[in-house]
Structure formats: C-alpha cells, structure tokens
Design an enzyme around this catalytic site. Structure first.
Site: not given
Ligand code: BES
Ligand code: ZN
Ligand code: MN
Length: 498
Positions: A267, A272, A279, A290, A349, A351, A353
């Site tokens: 990824k 992000d 966020k 990210d 967010d 994204e 996947r």
């Molecule tokens: N890049 C983030 C995941 C992440 C969060 C990595 C904290 C490191 C620390 C990912 O893109 C994300 O934002 N995931 C969301 C998914 C949710 C919206 C279903 C998450 O984990 O909150």
């Molecule tokens: Zn992310």
């Molecule tokens: Mn995200």
C-alpha cells in the site's frame, strides 16, 4: 559500518575495544573468562567488587586491561543466564553497539555472537547481530541543518565465533544480515520522508533507481494506463489529489525461467487525509507513514536483489495520495473495480483496500505462486495487536504458517487472525456488490475480508502493519518492518536459511 568474522581468542584481538558479556550471577561468559585469565583475574576482581553486576542493560568500559592487546574492554550485562533468549540477545547487541558509538572506539571485536541462544544456530546469531547493529546506528537527519554528529562513530565490527569450521556459514549469514538491514534502511528512509517530498512520483523514481542499480525490470503505469485497465477503484482514491497516481511494478528474475513468482503488493498512500471523510487533526502528520507497506516491499526487493536470491519476485506498488478536493470521491459513490465487482464507497478513509484490490487483480497477470500484500490498513489492527505483532490473514493455512515462522525467526512477529466467512456479510451494500467498510467491529478482519474477494485465484496472505511499520511519540519514525519477516520467508523459500 564494515563487518568481518573471526574465530580466535579475545585476549589476542588487536582492536580498539573487545566486547564480552557478564551474566547476572556475576558469571563470566567464556570469552570474558579467557580475557580474565590473560589479565590474571583483573576482570573477575572488578565483578566481585560489584562494579559490574551483570544486570541486563548495564555496561562497564575498562581501559588498558593487562595481558590483552586491545585498548579497551567493554563488559555488557546480560541478565540471568537461564533467561538469556532471543530478545535478551538482541538487547545485548543493541546496548553494545550504542555504547561503542559513544566510547570513541573506531573498531571493535564483539564476543557476544558466541553466546548460545536456545534453539538458534550460529548463522542466526550472526545474521541477527548484523541486522541489529545496523538498525541501532540508523539515522535520518537529511532535513536537519545541524546534524548531531557522533564524535567518533564505530566503523568496523568484528564478530567472534567459536568454531573455525563455522566460518563459511557465518559469512553467508553476515551477508544476509547486512542485506536485510539495508532493505530496512531503504524502507525507513522512504517512510520517514515528508509527504511533500515522498509523493507517488518520488516512489516511482526510487523504484526506477533501484531497477537501474540491480538490473531489475521496472514498469510504471500512469493514470491513463489504469483507466484502460479499468482500475476505477484505485483511481477513485487518486481523484482528489493534484499528484498523479502511479502503479509501480518491479521484477527480479533470479529463479528458473517459467517459475511462478512470489508477488508482493504494498500500500503506497503517500499521505492519507481520509479524503472527504476527513481525519481529525491530531497526529495527522503520521499519515505520511501510510506508504510503509510500499516501503516494506521495496525494501524487501532491495534485500533480495542484493543477495541475488534464486527466486522470481515481483513487487507491485499502487501509489497515490488520499486528499479531499472538488474532484474527490464522495461517500456514496459507486465504482467498478478492475475485477468487475462494484464497490459503494461509504467512507473515503477506507482507501487502502480500494487501491489494493485493483493491484491484487493486476497481480493475476504474473501467474503468481503466492501473493502477499502489506499495508498500514486499519487502526483496528493497532487496537488489537499494538506495536508488537503485525496482523496476518491468509486464504491458505500453510502460507500463514510459513509467514508466522519467518516472523519468529526474524523476531519480526505476526499474529494469525481469522478470515471466516461469517465476517463477510458485514460488507453487504444495498446498492453495489459490496461496501468498502464493515461497521464498527472487527475492522482489521472486515478489511482483510474485503481484500479476500480479489484474491481467489492464488495463494494469498495479507499483513496489516498499521501498528508495526512505524513508531509514534518521542522516537517517531519508520521501523523497517516487515522487511525482516518477508526477507526470512524468501530466504527460506530459496533454501538459504541456516
Ligand atoms: N491508513 C489508515 C489506517 C491507519 C490508522 C494506519 C491508524 C495507522 C494508524 C486507513 O486508511 C484508515 O483510515 N482506515 C480506517 C478504516 C475505517 C474508515 C473503516 C480506520 O482504521 O479507521
Ligand atoms: Zn490509509
Ligand atoms: Mn484512510
């Protein structure tokens, strides 16, 4: 730093510093005993007086020890002998290297690689030692106008091993350890770069530079190429950004022609923001990390290419920013992925996947034996496992087991999480084939379930490294994980792990 391996006695080493261990019971290690004998009890006297109690983490630097040929002797406390396992071995090496860096010795002979560690070979000790020593001296100060220089940094480390007939084995392990550390440094550098520098184009340029250095095959797909391929899921993430997305493909042909490759997918979200599902502000800077999945697979490629491993390896990196903007994806938008499956984007967010699914479909054309994706995919994985273990998911039990074992061997551990069908229904959408989120619970698992819908044609594993690929807080920075795990898995496949 330069390394070499020697089998010889510590009292005969002519170096700026000889490093030996002392256990908590004040028991000297074999090398320390030899030094002590040559010094007529000088070291055991000091230990008996209590100046060095052998507690883990303690150190004592001695000068002009009689009967030895080195300028200094550094004693390292090893803790209880019965509890001296992998972790303690690693800490001892780390302490030794950090201390040496501050003593003023340019070179040192390390007699800690002689210590026996339960179930671990001399090759393991040497490999681990090189990895840890280089990891401990890593710095990232290219954006500091005043660098905090080490006064007299350690330049050369000689590792002592007990038996001369193990030299060849140890030399090979040393080369592996150095190559893994280099791969980790590649990953850490990419991860630590600020997001205004490390945008998708920069990642692509780094991949191309690596291809030139090691004569790898490299191809970079542009937005127009992705459009032709129907990668609308990936493109939907990029459409809010001014930075053009890149799909980077890097191949190492070390195996037989026609041998099915291992494909690593990383990824590469270079920043992000969450997109329209923005966020919150605190710690958002950390979302420059990210792209640590991408950094990890590129670092692993670096290691494999350096070692010229006899395997076929392809690395795929979907690289993009996730930004809000007038052109950005709206929650509720429906896109058709390259696989033909439609996705209702309920949260912009989620994204990772969305870019991985198209990269995974693209992986099909390499007729892979095994595909492993690496991603800082979910905060939920950090909630579950913290920063100790990466989350591991797989559609094939044997692959999961091999990766878990590689993680143990490398001390870069993962934990097997379930991918049961029961979780799949959480991804239901009333309007499309699936939604891109699964609700509040089991977030790491539903993310993996989403990916599993694009990986039916091959053996596949997914590593969620959101908690392990970088550190927050005072020592904020990329860790280089999971390069050690992946490198060990590939070394094992190549039959090169001793
Ligand atoms: N890049 C983030 C995941 C992440 C969060 C990595 C904290 C490191 C620390 C990912 O893109 C994300 O934002 N995931 C969301 C998914 C949710 C919206 C279903 C998450 O984990 O909150
Ligand atoms: Zn992310
Ligand atoms: Mn995200």
């Amino acid at each position: 730093m330069e390394f070499s391996i020697k089998s010889g006695s510590p009292e005969k080493q002519r170096s700026a510093c000889v490093v030996v261990g002392v256990f908590e019971s004040r028991k000297l290690t074999l090398a320390a005993e030899l030094l002590d004998k040559a010094a007529k009890g000088y070291i055991s006297d000091i230990v008996r007086r209590g100046d060095m109690d052998g507690k883990a983490g303690s150190t004592l630097l001695l000068h002009n020890v009689p009967g030895t040929l080195s300028d200094r002797v550094l004693l390292i406390g090893l803790g209880k002998e019965k509890e001296f396992h992998e972790k303690e071995f690693g800490s001892a090496i780390r302490t030794a290297v950090k201390t040496l860096n501050e003593t003023g010795a340019f070179d040192a002979s390390l007699f800690l690689t002689e210590l026996s560690v339960r179930k671990r070979s001399v090759a393991w000790r040497v490999r681990q030692c090189a990895m840890i020593a280089l990891d401990a001296t890593y710095r990232f100060d290219q954006f500091k106008s005043k660098k905090d220089e080490v006064r007299r940094p350690l330049r050369k480390l000689t590792l002592g091993i007990e038996r001369r007939n193990e030299l060849a084995l140890a030399e090979e392990a040393l080369a592996q350890g150095i190559a893994i550390a280099e791969g980790m440094a590649v990953a850490r550098n990419l991860g630590n770069l600020p997001p205004n520098v490390c945008h998708p184009t920069h990642v692509a340029e780094q991949a191309q530079a690596m291809a030139r250095e090691f004569k790898l095959h490299c191809e970079v797909l542009e937005r127009a190429d992705m459009e032709k391929l129907g990668m609308h899921s990936l493109l939907s993430v990029a459409q809010g950004s001014h930075q053009p997305p890149k799909l980077i493909v890097l191949s190492h042909q070390g195996g037989k022609a026609g041998e099915k490759p291992v494909v690593l997918v990383g990824k590469g979200v270079t920043f992000d923001t969450g997109g329209i599902s923005l966020k919150p502000a605190p710690d958002m800077d950390e979302m420059k990390f990210d792209m640590c999945g991408a950094a990890g697979v590129l670092g692993t490629m670096h290691t494999v290419a350096r070692l010229k491993l006899p395997i076929n390896l392809t690395v795929i990196v979907p690289a993009t920013e996730n930004m809000p903007g007038g052109g950005a994806t709206r929650p509720g938008d429906i896109v058709t992925s390259m696989s033909g499956q439609t996705i209702e984007i309920l949260n912009t967010d989620a994204e990772g996947r969305l870019i991985l699914c198209d990269a995974l479909t693209y992986a099909e054309r390499f007729e892979p034996d095994t595909v492993i994706d690496v991603a800082t995919l979910t905060g939920a994985c950090v909630v579950a496992l913290g920063s100790v273990a990466s989350g591991l998911f797989a559609n094939k039990e044997t692959l999961a087991r091999e990766l878990l074992e590689a993680g143990e061997e490398a001390h870069d551990r993962a934990w097997h999480m379930p991918l049961w069908d029961d979780y799949q229904e959480l991804l239901k959408s009333p309007f499309a084939d699936m939604g891109n989120i699964g609700g509040r619970w089991a977030g790491a698992i539903t993310a993996a379930c989403f990916l599993s819908r694009f990986t039916k044609k091959f053996k596949w594993a997914h590593l969620d490294v959101a908690g392990t690929a970088y550190k927050s807080g005072a020592d904020k920075g990329a860790t280089g994980r999971p390069v050690p795990l992946l490198a060990h898995y590939l070394l094992q496949r190549a039959g090169k792990l001793n």
